[in-house]
Design an enzyme around this catalytic site. Sequence first.
Site, PDB file in Angstrom:
ATOM      1  N   GLU A  93       0.981  -1.285   0.194  1.00 47.14           N
ATOM      2  CA  GLU A  93       0.154   0.144   0.040  1.00 47.14           C
ATOM      3  C   GLU A  93       1.171   1.226   0.201  1.00 47.14           C
ATOM      4  O   GLU A  93       2.369   1.557   0.602  1.00 47.14           O
ATOM      5  CB  GLU A  93      -0.826   0.463   1.663  1.00 47.14           C
ATOM      6  CG  GLU A  93      -2.094  -1.683   1.729  1.00 47.14           C
ATOM      7  CD  GLU A  93      -3.132  -1.322   2.269  1.00 47.14           C
ATOM      8  OE1 GLU A  93      -4.003  -1.364   2.156  1.00 47.14           O
ATOM      9  OE2 GLU A  93      -2.895  -0.674   3.613  1.00 47.14           O
ATOM     10  N   CYS A 113       6.745  -6.517   7.487  1.00 47.07           N
ATOM     11  CA  CYS A 113       7.217  -6.390   9.071  1.00 47.07           C
ATOM     12  C   CYS A 113       8.126  -7.577   9.395  1.00 47.07           C
ATOM     13  O   CYS A 113       6.904  -7.927  10.234  1.00 47.07           O
ATOM     14  CB  CYS A 113       6.881  -4.562   8.648  1.00 47.07           C
ATOM     15  SG  CYS A 113       8.278  -3.765  10.059  1.00 47.07           S
ATOM     16  N   CYS A 117       6.013  -4.626  16.216  1.00 48.60           N
ATOM     17  CA  CYS A 117       5.884  -3.736  16.913  1.00 48.60           C
ATOM     18  C   CYS A 117       4.459  -3.807  17.314  1.00 48.60           C
ATOM     19  O   CYS A 117       3.288  -4.374  16.673  1.00 48.60           O
ATOM     20  CB  CYS A 117       5.773  -2.150  16.822  1.00 48.60           C
ATOM     21  SG  CYS A 117       7.850  -1.694  15.610  1.00 48.60           S
ATOM     22  N   GLY A 162       6.505  -1.726   6.139  1.00 54.20           N
ATOM     23  CA  GLY A 162       8.024  -2.181   6.437  1.00 54.20           C
ATOM     24  C   GLY A 162       9.064  -1.313   7.357  1.00 54.20           C
ATOM     25  O   GLY A 162       8.690  -0.338   7.377  1.00 54.20           O
ATOM     26  N   GLU A 163      10.241  -1.888   7.522  1.00 48.91           N
ATOM     27  CA  GLU A 163      11.188  -1.543   7.773  1.00 48.91           C
ATOM     28  C   GLU A 163      12.113  -0.633   6.717  1.00 48.91           C
ATOM     29  O   GLU A 163      13.217  -1.410   6.778  1.00 48.91           O
ATOM     30  CB  GLU A 163      12.214  -2.262   9.511  1.00 48.91           C
ATOM     31  CG  GLU A 163      12.923  -1.357   9.433  1.00 48.91           C
ATOM     32  CD  GLU A 163      13.149  -0.063  10.283  1.00 48.91           C
ATOM     33  OE1 GLU A 163      12.126  -0.027  10.953  1.00 48.91           O
ATOM     34  OE2 GLU A 163      14.546   0.870   9.858  1.00 48.91           O
ATOM     35  N   SER A 194      12.265   6.822   7.650  1.00 49.71           N
ATOM     36  CA  SER A 194      12.076   6.495   9.433  1.00 49.71           C
ATOM     37  C   SER A 194      12.533   5.675   9.528  1.00 49.71           C
ATOM     38  O   SER A 194      12.190   4.668   8.612  1.00 49.71           O
ATOM     39  CB  SER A 194      10.452   6.521   9.719  1.00 49.71           C
ATOM     40  OG  SER A 194      10.034   6.527  10.858  1.00 49.71           O
ATOM     41  N   SER A 216      11.039   6.154  15.167  1.00 41.93           N
ATOM     42  CA  SER A 216       9.754   6.004  15.658  1.00 41.93           C
ATOM     43  C   SER A 216      10.286   5.597  17.466  1.00 41.93           C
ATOM     44  O   SER A 216      10.922   4.698  17.789  1.00 41.93           O
ATOM     45  CB  SER A 216       9.304   4.621  14.971  1.00 41.93           C
ATOM     46  OG  SER A 216       8.521   5.336  14.388  1.00 41.93           O
ATOM     47  N   LEU A 217      10.210   6.791  18.352  1.00 45.39           N
ATOM     48  CA  LEU A 217      10.112   6.525  19.553  1.00 45.39           C
ATOM     49  C   LEU A 217       9.146   5.682  20.563  1.00 45.39           C
ATOM     50  O   LEU A 217       9.471   4.341  21.255  1.00 45.39           O
ATOM     51  CB  LEU A 217      10.389   7.947  20.042  1.00 45.39           C
ATOM     52  CG  LEU A 217      11.556   8.021  21.772  1.00 45.39           C
ATOM     53  CD1 LEU A 217      12.641   7.377  21.265  1.00 45.39           C
ATOM     54  CD2 LEU A 217      11.115   9.747  21.899  1.00 45.39           C
ATOM     55  N   ASN A 293      -3.377   5.258  15.953  1.00 43.76           N
ATOM     56  CA  ASN A 293      -4.945   4.972  15.389  1.00 43.76           C
ATOM     57  C   ASN A 293      -5.312   3.313  15.418  1.00 43.76           C
ATOM     58  O   ASN A 293      -4.904   2.154  14.710  1.00 43.76           O
ATOM     59  CB  ASN A 293      -4.845   4.625  13.548  1.00 43.76           C
ATOM     60  CG  ASN A 293      -4.452   6.451  13.538  1.00 43.76           C
ATOM     61  OD1 ASN A 293      -4.776   7.561  13.916  1.00 43.76           O
ATOM     62  ND2 ASN A 293      -2.749   7.007  13.313  1.00 43.76           N
TER      63      ASN A 293
END
Length: 380
Positions: A93, A113, A117, A162-163, A194, A216-217, A293
């Site tokens: 996407e 991914c 997370c 994905g990373e 990111s 991304s913290l 979200n």
Amino acid sequence: MTARANLKDHSIESLRERFAGCGIAPYRAEQVAGWLYQRGVDDLAEMTDLGLELRTRLAAEWETRALEVESVARSRDGTVKASLRARDGALIEAVLIPEDHRTTLCVSTQVGCPLACSFCATGAMGFRRNLAASEIVDQVCRMRELLEPERALTNVVFMGMGEPLLNLPAVTEAIRLLIHPKAFAMAPRRVTVSTVGLVPRIDALLSAVPVNLAVSLHATTDALRDVLVPLNRRYPLATLLAALRESPRITPRRPVFFEYTLIAGVNDSLDDARRLPGLLRGIPGKLNLIPMNAHADSSLAPPSDEVADAFLRELAGAGMTVTLRRSRGPDIDAACGQLALRDGVAAPGPGSGAGRSAGQERAASHRKGSRGTGFALRDR
Ligand code: SAH
């Protein structure tokens, strides 16, 4: 039959070398790039200034397309999400986000991914494979075709599925095309990558291409970050933040964009807010708060507006540069962390039902260029 190589897998520099190695004049790489990226022409037969012989040879040896539009969904707020199909059938996407003065494209770098997370829909679908550079670049080509005629793409963010740092060679090659004056000609500072914090690859990225870094913290303690972002067990907060603090490539002119997803009752306390300024001290950066979200794979939820505002005020009061990001495209599951596909079908979001398909537009009707009555249930 062996698959042909794809011209879009190569930066202009790399294509020059390839061409030179097989007896084609290197300057032809710039000419091809002009057609593919500036004029948006994929058909080699149309590249008239190449000469018939070269066109025929290139068409026999190379592909130029990697993705086709499978379906398009348009949000009430103007956000456009497309599912794009790769040659092997994999679906990914990409999301277009039109705003007053810019139009941002969010691209994917992997099918799924592997980092899992706990609050991310992409993480929940598991990992299939890395995308090729041509599949990253073709997201830009296909999505650009969905823009209103008067709009141009101004920003690209690598914040889709994905990373990116797990797919560094393809990501850097795609970025080289984004920023090359003879290809997409975007300003490097309008490209942002990111990462969840794959520490050993951060400098590799920033020294290869002069783009912005987003991190991304999401947590202020290792105990919590270990749970939200499992990669934290390998690269804990102190290691990640020290690497950013010490990187010569992160400067006030090129700050880090920290993303912090606010999750109700998990990381949204004032104690969390109070820990952030100390943690991030000494790192040129900005902080983006993104209310979680919701999606079908997670029971986690965003905090109330009051809690989010209090969090924001606490940080602003401590002198941090901080913004609370309004979510884009949540009605079509296009918002951060909502990108996921299962068995080739877009994952339903919470509360979704047949009614939600009002925003689904079939690719076939889109290709004809008419939105008309193209709104219909997807046929899969
Ligand atoms: N893997 C990279 C690139 C994806 S960026 C990274 O994580 O940085 C996608 C951003 O959306 C990340 O900041 C991610 O943490 C965030 N995100 C994921 N799930 C989310 C959700 N459900 N709500 C809000 N943000 C989410």
